[in-house]
Design a protein around this motif. Structure first.
Motif, PDB file in Angstrom:
ATOM      1  N   ILE A 256      54.499   4.715  53.310  1.00 45.92           N
ATOM      2  CA  ILE A 256      54.891   5.835  54.178  1.00 45.92           C
ATOM      3  C   ILE A 256      54.069   7.040  53.728  1.00 45.92           C
ATOM      4  CG2 ILE A 256      56.765   7.261  55.079  1.00 45.92           C
ATOM      5  CD1 ILE A 256      58.772   5.190  54.121  1.00 45.92           C
ATOM      6  N   ASP A 257      53.085   7.442  54.526  1.00 46.68           N
ATOM      7  CA  ASP A 257      52.161   8.527  54.193  1.00 46.68           C
ATOM      8  C   ASP A 257      52.888   9.876  54.202  1.00 46.68           C
ATOM      9  OD1 ASP A 257      50.127  10.400  54.037  1.00 46.68           O
ATOM     10  OD2 ASP A 257      48.946   9.560  55.681  1.00 46.68           O
ATOM     11  N   ILE A 258      52.910  10.536  53.041  1.00 45.55           N
ATOM     12  CA  ILE A 258      53.610  11.825  52.930  1.00 45.55           C
ATOM     13  C   ILE A 258      52.922  12.906  53.758  1.00 45.55           C
ATOM     14  CG2 ILE A 258      52.408  12.621  50.848  1.00 45.55           C
ATOM     15  CD1 ILE A 258      55.206  13.742  49.936  1.00 45.55           C
ATOM     16  N   TYR A 259      51.631  12.751  54.038  1.00 44.72           N
ATOM     17  CA  TYR A 259      50.908  13.751  54.833  1.00 44.72           C
ATOM     18  C   TYR A 259      51.328  13.744  56.298  1.00 44.72           C
ATOM     19  CZ  TYR A 259      47.644  14.887  51.050  1.00 44.72           C
ATOM     20  OH  TYR A 259      47.079  15.324  49.871  1.00 44.72           O
ATOM     21  N   LYS A 260      52.151  12.771  56.707  1.00 46.79           N
ATOM     22  CA  LYS A 260      52.590  12.711  58.109  1.00 46.79           C
ATOM     23  C   LYS A 260      53.754  13.658  58.385  1.00 46.79           C
ATOM     24  CE  LYS A 260      50.352   8.701  59.646  1.00 46.79           C
ATOM     25  NZ  LYS A 260      50.328   7.274  59.476  1.00 46.79           N
ATOM     26  N   GLY A 261      54.174  14.439  57.379  1.00 50.20           N
ATOM     27  CA  GLY A 261      55.172  15.487  57.585  1.00 50.20           C
ATOM     28  C   GLY A 261      56.498  14.987  58.110  1.00 50.20           C
ATOM     29  N   GLN A 262      56.863  15.414  59.326  1.00 46.00           N
ATOM     30  CA  GLN A 262      58.146  15.068  59.915  1.00 46.00           C
ATOM     31  C   GLN A 262      58.298  13.560  60.083  1.00 46.00           C
ATOM     32  OE1 GLN A 262      60.717  17.078  60.256  1.00 46.00           O
ATOM     33  NE2 GLN A 262      61.963  15.388  60.993  1.00 46.00           N
ATOM     34  N   GLU A 263      57.212  12.888  60.410  1.00 44.02           N
ATOM     35  CA  GLU A 263      57.248  11.427  60.549  1.00 44.02           C
ATOM     36  C   GLU A 263      57.611  10.775  59.212  1.00 44.02           C
ATOM     37  OE1 GLU A 263      54.155   7.887  61.550  1.00 44.02           O
ATOM     38  OE2 GLU A 263      53.846   9.751  62.672  1.00 44.02           O
ATOM     39  N   PHE A 264      57.111  11.358  58.116  1.00 45.45           N
ATOM     40  CA  PHE A 264      57.459  10.867  56.772  1.00 45.45           C
ATOM     41  C   PHE A 264      58.968  10.982  56.567  1.00 45.45           C
ATOM     42  CE2 PHE A 264      58.411  11.899  52.305  1.00 45.45           C
ATOM     43  CZ  PHE A 264      57.953  10.745  51.684  1.00 45.45           C
ATOM     44  N   VAL A 265      59.515  12.147  56.879  1.00 46.67           N
ATOM     45  CA  VAL A 265      60.954  12.395  56.712  1.00 46.67           C
ATOM     46  C   VAL A 265      61.762  11.419  57.567  1.00 46.67           C
ATOM     47  CG1 VAL A 265      62.811  14.093  57.090  1.00 46.67           C
ATOM     48  CG2 VAL A 265      60.653  14.815  56.052  1.00 46.67           C
ATOM     49  N   GLU A 266      61.329  11.202  58.809  1.00 47.08           N
ATOM     50  CA  GLU A 266      62.038  10.280  59.708  1.00 47.08           C
ATOM     51  C   GLU A 266      62.024   8.847  59.162  1.00 47.08           C
ATOM     52  OE1 GLU A 266      60.150  10.931  63.495  1.00 47.08           O
ATOM     53  OE2 GLU A 266      60.990  12.962  63.650  1.00 47.08           O
ATOM     54  N   GLU A 267      60.894   8.422  58.606  1.00 47.46           N
ATOM     55  CA  GLU A 267      60.804   7.077  58.029  1.00 47.46           C
ATOM     56  C   GLU A 267      61.699   6.954  56.799  1.00 47.46           C
ATOM     57  OE1 GLU A 267      59.256   4.182  59.094  1.00 47.46           O
ATOM     58  OE2 GLU A 267      59.094   5.386  60.913  1.00 47.46           O
ATOM     59  N   VAL A 268      61.692   7.982  55.965  1.00 50.32           N
ATOM     60  CA  VAL A 268      62.506   7.988  54.748  1.00 50.32           C
ATOM     61  C   VAL A 268      63.992   7.924  55.097  1.00 50.32           C
ATOM     62  CG1 VAL A 268      63.226   9.459  52.803  1.00 50.32           C
ATOM     63  CG2 VAL A 268      60.795   9.076  53.245  1.00 50.32           C
ATOM     64  N   GLU A 269      64.388   8.610  56.175  1.00 48.13           N
ATOM     65  CA  GLU A 269      65.797   8.623  56.585  1.00 48.13           C
ATOM     66  C   GLU A 269      66.322   7.217  56.904  1.00 48.13           C
ATOM     67  OE1 GLU A 269      65.744  11.530  59.734  1.00 48.13           O
ATOM     68  OE2 GLU A 269      66.479  13.096  58.393  1.00 48.13           O
ATOM     69  N   LYS A 270      65.432   6.293  57.231  1.00 48.66           N
ATOM     70  CA  LYS A 270      65.825   4.919  57.562  1.00 48.66           C
ATOM     71  C   LYS A 270      66.097   4.082  56.310  1.00 48.66           C
ATOM     72  CE  LYS A 270      62.836   4.995  61.634  1.00 48.66           C
ATOM     73  NZ  LYS A 270      61.574   4.465  62.183  1.00 48.66           N
ATOM     74  N   LEU A 271      65.711   4.600  55.152  1.00 52.82           N
ATOM     75  CA  LEU A 271      65.839   3.854  53.899  1.00 52.82           C
ATOM     76  C   LEU A 271      67.261   3.906  53.357  1.00 52.82           C
ATOM     77  CD1 LEU A 271      62.558   5.115  52.172  1.00 52.82           C
ATOM     78  CD2 LEU A 271      62.880   2.981  53.441  1.00 52.82           C
ATOM     79  N   ASP A 272      67.621   2.908  52.586  1.00 51.94           N
ATOM     80  CA  ASP A 272      68.942   2.796  51.968  1.00 51.94           C
ATOM     81  C   ASP A 272      69.052   3.762  50.784  1.00 51.94           C
ATOM     82  OD1 ASP A 272      71.238   2.045  50.577  1.00 51.94           O
ATOM     83  OD2 ASP A 272      70.855  -0.113  50.784  1.00 51.94           O
ATOM     84  N   LYS A 273      69.989   4.699  50.876  1.00 47.71           N
ATOM     85  CA  LYS A 273      70.146   5.709  49.824  1.00 47.71           C
ATOM     86  C   LYS A 273      70.652   5.126  48.503  1.00 47.71           C
ATOM     87  CE  LYS A 273      70.451  10.014  52.240  1.00 47.71           C
ATOM     88  NZ  LYS A 273      70.845  10.396  53.527  1.00 47.71           N
ATOM     89  N   ASN A 274      71.152   3.896  48.535  1.00 45.82           N
ATOM     90  CA  ASN A 274      71.690   3.290  47.316  1.00 45.82           C
ATOM     91  C   ASN A 274      70.653   2.515  46.509  1.00 45.82           C
ATOM     92  OD1 ASN A 274      74.388   4.183  47.799  1.00 45.82           O
ATOM     93  ND2 ASN A 274      74.466   2.671  49.444  1.00 45.82           N
ATOM     94  N   LYS A 275      69.433   2.466  47.008  1.00 47.22           N
ATOM     95  CA  LYS A 275      68.360   1.759  46.286  1.00 47.22           C
ATOM     96  C   LYS A 275      67.714   2.708  45.274  1.00 47.22           C
ATOM     97  CE  LYS A 275      68.196  -2.106  48.844  1.00 47.22           C
ATOM     98  NZ  LYS A 275      68.501  -3.400  48.330  1.00 47.22           N
ATOM     99  N   ASN A 276      66.928   2.122  44.376  1.00 46.24           N
ATOM    100  CA  ASN A 276      66.168   2.901  43.404  1.00 46.24           C
ATOM    101  C   ASN A 276      64.713   2.924  43.878  1.00 46.24           C
ATOM    102  OD1 ASN A 276      68.494   3.072  41.772  1.00 46.24           O
ATOM    103  ND2 ASN A 276      68.037   1.078  40.889  1.00 46.24           N
ATOM    104  N   TYR A 277      64.165   4.125  44.037  1.00 46.34           N
ATOM    105  CA  TYR A 277      62.832   4.270  44.606  1.00 46.34           C
ATOM    106  C   TYR A 277      61.785   4.582  43.544  1.00 46.34           C
ATOM    107  CZ  TYR A 277      65.039   3.686  49.006  1.00 46.34           C
ATOM    108  OH  TYR A 277      65.736   3.123  50.038  1.00 46.34           O
ATOM    109  N   TYR A 278      60.806   3.683  43.459  1.00 49.57           N
ATOM    110  CA  TYR A 278      59.671   3.827  42.550  1.00 49.57           C
ATOM    111  C   TYR A 278      58.507   4.272  43.418  1.00 49.57           C
ATOM    112  CZ  TYR A 278      62.565   1.410  39.196  1.00 49.57           C
ATOM    113  OH  TYR A 278      63.586   1.069  38.344  1.00 49.57           O
ATOM    114  N   ILE A 279      58.102   5.521  43.237  1.00 51.41           N
ATOM    115  CA  ILE A 279      57.174   6.148  44.176  1.00 51.41           C
ATOM    116  C   ILE A 279      55.846   6.456  43.491  1.00 51.41           C
ATOM    117  CG2 ILE A 279      56.884   8.078  45.783  1.00 51.41           C
ATOM    118  CD1 ILE A 279      59.966   8.294  45.863  1.00 51.41           C
ATOM    119  N   TYR A 280      54.765   6.150  44.212  1.00 49.25           N
ATOM    120  CA  TYR A 280      53.449   6.473  43.668  1.00 49.25           C
ATOM    121  C   TYR A 280      52.494   6.954  44.754  1.00 49.25           C
ATOM    122  CZ  TYR A 280      51.451   2.045  45.395  1.00 49.25           C
ATOM    123  OH  TYR A 280      51.002   1.019  46.185  1.00 49.25           O
TER     124      TYR A 280
END
Length: 105
Positions: free
Chosen positions: A41-65
């Motif tokens: 999920i490209d962070i440079y996509k701004g609002q689209e990034f936020v919309e994609e992230v909102e679909k993710l499970d908040k109970n998971k552990n996120y390893y981000i790079y």
């Protein structure tokens, strides 16, 4: 957000059954290779990034790079603010990654 060294990230990821790997780089960067199993999920996509992230499970552990660790730190902060409990930033990013890589022909 927790900052993890390459070794800590790798070790913790192996043990974590609730892990999701997030690659927040651009498509061009991803073409150079990525960590197996990463959700891109490209962070440079701004609002689209936020919309994609909102679909993710908040109970998971996120390893981000990202490439160097700066954008992934921003992504961790965004996820933290959105209520995701556990975010881990890969210090030094993909350019210092010595683990398994897919897609780098």
């Amino acid at each position: 957000m927790k900052e993890l060294s390459q070794e800590e990230w790798s070790e913790q990821l192996k043990e974590d059954k609730n892990a999701v790997i997030l690659d927040v780089r651009t498509d061009e960067e991803v073409e150079e290779g990525y960590i197996p199993g990463a959700k891109i999920i490209d962070i440079y996509k701004g609002q689209e990034f936020v919309e994609e992230v909102e679909k993710l499970d908040k109970n998971k552990n996120y390893y981000i790079y990202c490439r160097s660790g700066k954008r992934s730190a921003q992504a961790c902060t965004i996820l933290d603010q959105m209520g995701y409990a556990n975010t881990y930033n890969l210090q030094g990013g993909f350019m210092n990654w010595h683990g398994e890589v897919e897609g780098d022909d």
